[in-house]
Motif scaffolding. Structure first.
Motif, PDB file in Angstrom:
ATOM      1  N   ALA A   1     119.061  74.282  71.799  1.00  0.00           N
ATOM      2  CA  ALA A   1     120.014  74.951  72.880  1.00  0.00           C
ATOM      3  C   ALA A   1     120.404  74.135  74.041  1.00  0.00           C
ATOM      4  N   GLN A   2     120.148  72.892  74.175  1.00  0.00           N
ATOM      5  CA  GLN A   2     120.797  72.017  75.151  1.00  0.00           C
ATOM      6  C   GLN A   2     121.919  71.183  74.443  1.00  0.00           C
ATOM      7  N   SER A   3     122.521  70.471  75.197  1.00  0.00           N
ATOM      8  CA  SER A   3     123.526  69.531  74.858  1.00  0.00           C
ATOM      9  C   SER A   3     123.051  68.248  74.870  1.00  0.00           C
ATOM     10  N   ASN A   4     122.082  68.111  75.089  1.00  0.00           N
ATOM     11  CA  ASN A   4     121.499  66.604  75.207  1.00  0.00           C
ATOM     12  C   ASN A   4     120.764  66.043  73.727  1.00  0.00           C
ATOM     13  N   LYS A   5     121.922  65.871  73.077  1.00  0.00           N
ATOM     14  CA  LYS A   5     121.324  65.131  71.884  1.00  0.00           C
ATOM     15  C   LYS A   5     120.491  63.829  71.619  1.00  0.00           C
ATOM     16  N   SER A   6     120.584  62.822  72.664  1.00  0.00           N
ATOM     17  CA  SER A   6     119.556  61.988  72.555  1.00  0.00           C
ATOM     18  C   SER A   6     118.042  62.481  72.691  1.00  0.00           C
ATOM     19  N   LYS A   7     117.750  63.318  73.666  1.00  0.00           N
ATOM     20  CA  LYS A   7     116.475  64.026  73.514  1.00  0.00           C
ATOM     21  C   LYS A   7     116.054  64.711  72.268  1.00  0.00           C
ATOM     22  N   PHE A   8     117.129  65.230  71.665  1.00  0.00           N
ATOM     23  CA  PHE A   8     116.806  66.058  70.492  1.00  0.00           C
ATOM     24  C   PHE A   8     116.479  65.002  69.431  1.00  0.00           C
ATOM     25  N   ASN A   9     117.335  63.922  69.410  1.00  0.00           N
ATOM     26  CA  ASN A   9     116.837  62.936  68.265  1.00  0.00           C
ATOM     27  C   ASN A   9     115.723  62.205  68.443  1.00  0.00           C
ATOM     28  N   GLU A  10     115.354  62.083  69.861  1.00  0.00           N
ATOM     29  CA  GLU A  10     114.046  61.368  69.994  1.00  0.00           C
ATOM     30  C   GLU A  10     113.031  62.232  69.642  1.00  0.00           C
ATOM     31  N   ASN A  11     113.127  63.679  69.816  1.00  0.00           N
ATOM     32  CA  ASN A  11     112.249  64.556  69.276  1.00  0.00           C
ATOM     33  C   ASN A  11     112.060  64.541  67.904  1.00  0.00           C
ATOM     34  N   GLN A  12     113.095  64.294  67.184  1.00  0.00           N
ATOM     35  CA  GLN A  12     113.035  64.510  65.857  1.00  0.00           C
ATOM     36  C   GLN A  12     112.285  63.464  65.223  1.00  0.00           C
ATOM     37  N   GLU A  13     112.489  62.145  65.885  1.00  0.00           N
ATOM     38  CA  GLU A  13     111.648  60.892  65.383  1.00  0.00           C
ATOM     39  C   GLU A  13     110.435  61.089  65.581  1.00  0.00           C
ATOM     40  N   GLN A  14     109.947  61.767  66.734  1.00  0.00           N
ATOM     41  CA  GLN A  14     108.433  61.899  67.322  1.00  0.00           C
ATOM     42  C   GLN A  14     108.073  62.840  66.067  1.00  0.00           C
ATOM     43  N   ILE A  15     108.467  64.119  65.673  1.00  0.00           N
ATOM     44  CA  ILE A  15     108.183  64.723  64.671  1.00  0.00           C
ATOM     45  C   ILE A  15     107.885  64.177  63.420  1.00  0.00           C
ATOM     46  N   ARG A  16     108.740  63.205  63.027  1.00  0.00           N
ATOM     47  CA  ARG A  16     108.615  62.532  61.828  1.00  0.00           C
ATOM     48  C   ARG A  16     107.455  61.416  61.853  1.00  0.00           C
ATOM     49  N   GLU A  17     107.207  60.863  63.003  1.00  0.00           N
ATOM     50  CA  GLU A  17     106.107  59.998  63.197  1.00  0.00           C
ATOM     51  C   GLU A  17     104.713  60.804  63.011  1.00  0.00           C
ATOM     52  N   VAL A  18     104.642  62.027  63.802  1.00  0.00           N
ATOM     53  CA  VAL A  18     103.495  62.968  63.575  1.00  0.00           C
ATOM     54  C   VAL A  18     103.255  63.301  62.336  1.00  0.00           C
ATOM     55  N   ALA A  19     104.287  63.566  61.610  1.00  0.00           N
ATOM     56  CA  ALA A  19     104.253  64.208  60.475  1.00  0.00           C
ATOM     57  C   ALA A  19     103.594  63.167  59.133  1.00  0.00           C
ATOM     58  N   ARG A  20     104.181  62.043  59.598  1.00  0.00           N
ATOM     59  CA  ARG A  20     103.603  60.606  58.668  1.00  0.00           C
ATOM     60  C   ARG A  20     102.113  60.607  59.035  1.00  0.00           C
ATOM     61  N   ALA A  21     101.934  60.485  60.354  1.00  0.00           N
ATOM     62  CA  ALA A  21     100.454  60.265  60.942  1.00  0.00           C
ATOM     63  C   ALA A  21      99.454  61.354  60.244  1.00  0.00           C
ATOM     64  N   LEU A  22     100.045  62.797  60.092  1.00  0.00           N
ATOM     65  CA  LEU A  22      99.100  63.987  59.402  1.00  0.00           C
ATOM     66  C   LEU A  22      99.057  63.631  58.089  1.00  0.00           C
ATOM     67  N   ARG A  23     100.155  62.914  57.407  1.00  0.00           N
ATOM     68  CA  ARG A  23      99.856  62.600  55.945  1.00  0.00           C
ATOM     69  C   ARG A  23      98.636  61.931  55.686  1.00  0.00           C
ATOM     70  N   GLU A  24      98.817  60.774  56.445  1.00  0.00           N
ATOM     71  CA  GLU A  24      97.799  59.592  56.349  1.00  0.00           C
ATOM     72  C   GLU A  24      96.385  59.864  56.658  1.00  0.00           C
ATOM     73  N   SER A  25      96.194  60.985  57.706  1.00  0.00           N
ATOM     74  CA  SER A  25      95.154  61.379  58.159  1.00  0.00           C
ATOM     75  C   SER A  25      94.540  62.487  57.039  1.00  0.00           C
ATOM     76  N   THR A  26      95.449  63.145  56.234  1.00  0.00           N
ATOM     77  CA  THR A  26      94.826  64.032  55.307  1.00  0.00           C
ATOM     78  C   THR A  26      94.580  63.329  53.964  1.00  0.00           C
ATOM     79  N   LYS A  27      95.203  62.212  53.758  1.00  0.00           N
ATOM     80  CA  LYS A  27      94.693  61.225  52.575  1.00  0.00           C
ATOM     81  C   LYS A  27      93.454  60.692  52.763  1.00  0.00           C
ATOM     82  N   GLU A  28      93.048  60.475  54.154  1.00  0.00           N
ATOM     83  CA  GLU A  28      91.884  59.779  54.693  1.00  0.00           C
ATOM     84  C   GLU A  28      90.651  60.566  54.541  1.00  0.00           C
ATOM     85  N   LEU A  29      90.873  62.050  54.922  1.00  0.00           N
ATOM     86  CA  LEU A  29      90.154  62.937  54.632  1.00  0.00           C
ATOM     87  C   LEU A  29      89.718  63.176  53.324  1.00  0.00           C
TER      88      LEU A  29
END
Length: 119
Positions: A91-119
Motif C-alpha cells: 500500500a505504500q509507495s516505498n519500493k525499496s522497503k518492499f523489495n527488501e521485504n521480498q528478499e527477506q521472504i525468499r531467504e526465510v522460505a529457503r531456510a524453511l525448505r532446508e530445515s524441512t529437509k533436515e527434519l
C-alpha cells in the motif's frame, strides 16, 4: 604335465557334476575363506555396540529433532510476519522497503525448505 592333466580332469569332473577339487584349488579357497573371516572379525571389533548406547543415542536424536522443530517454528513465525509486512508495504509507495521485504521472504522460505529437509 601330470598336475595339468589332473587339473583338467578335475575341471571335467566338475562339468559332469563331480565335486573334485585339486589341492591347489582347495588351498586357494581355504585361503580366501580365512582372509574373509579375518576381515569380518576386524569389522566386528570396530563396530560399536549400538544396543549398549541405545538410550544415549535416543537422547541425542531426540534433542536434535527438538532443536530442528523449534527452529522450524521460529522460521514459520518470521515468515508469517514478513508476509503480513509485505501486505502493508504494498500500500505504500516505498519500493525499496518492499523489495527488501521480498528478499527477506525468499531467504526465510529457503531456510524453511532446508530445515524441512533436515527434519
Amino acid at each position: 604335465r601330470r598336475a595339468r592333466a589332473r587339473g583338467r580332469e578335475s575341471v571335467m569332473d566338475a562339468r559332469r557334476g563331480g565335486s573334485h577339487l585339486t589341492t591347489i584349488d582347495a588351498a586357494r579357497i581355504s585361503s580366501i575363506i580365512e582372509e574373509a573371516l579375518e576381515k569380518l572379525s576386524f569389522l566386528a571389533s570396530i563396530t560399536p555396540d549400538v544396543m549398549a548406547h541405545r538410550d544415549e543415542l535416543s537422547q541425542i536424536v531426540g534433542d536434535e529433532i527438538t532443536r530442528i522443530i523449534q527452529e522450524q517454528r521460529a522460521l514459520e513465525t518470521q515468515y508469517e510476519q514478513l508476509v503480513a509486512q509485505r501486505s502493508a508495504l504494498k500500500a505504500q509507495s516505498n519500493k525499496s522497503k518492499f523489495n527488501e521485504n521480498q528478499e527477506q521472504i525468499r531467504e526465510v522460505a529457503r531456510a524453511l525448505r532446508e530445515s524441512t529437509k533436515e527434519l
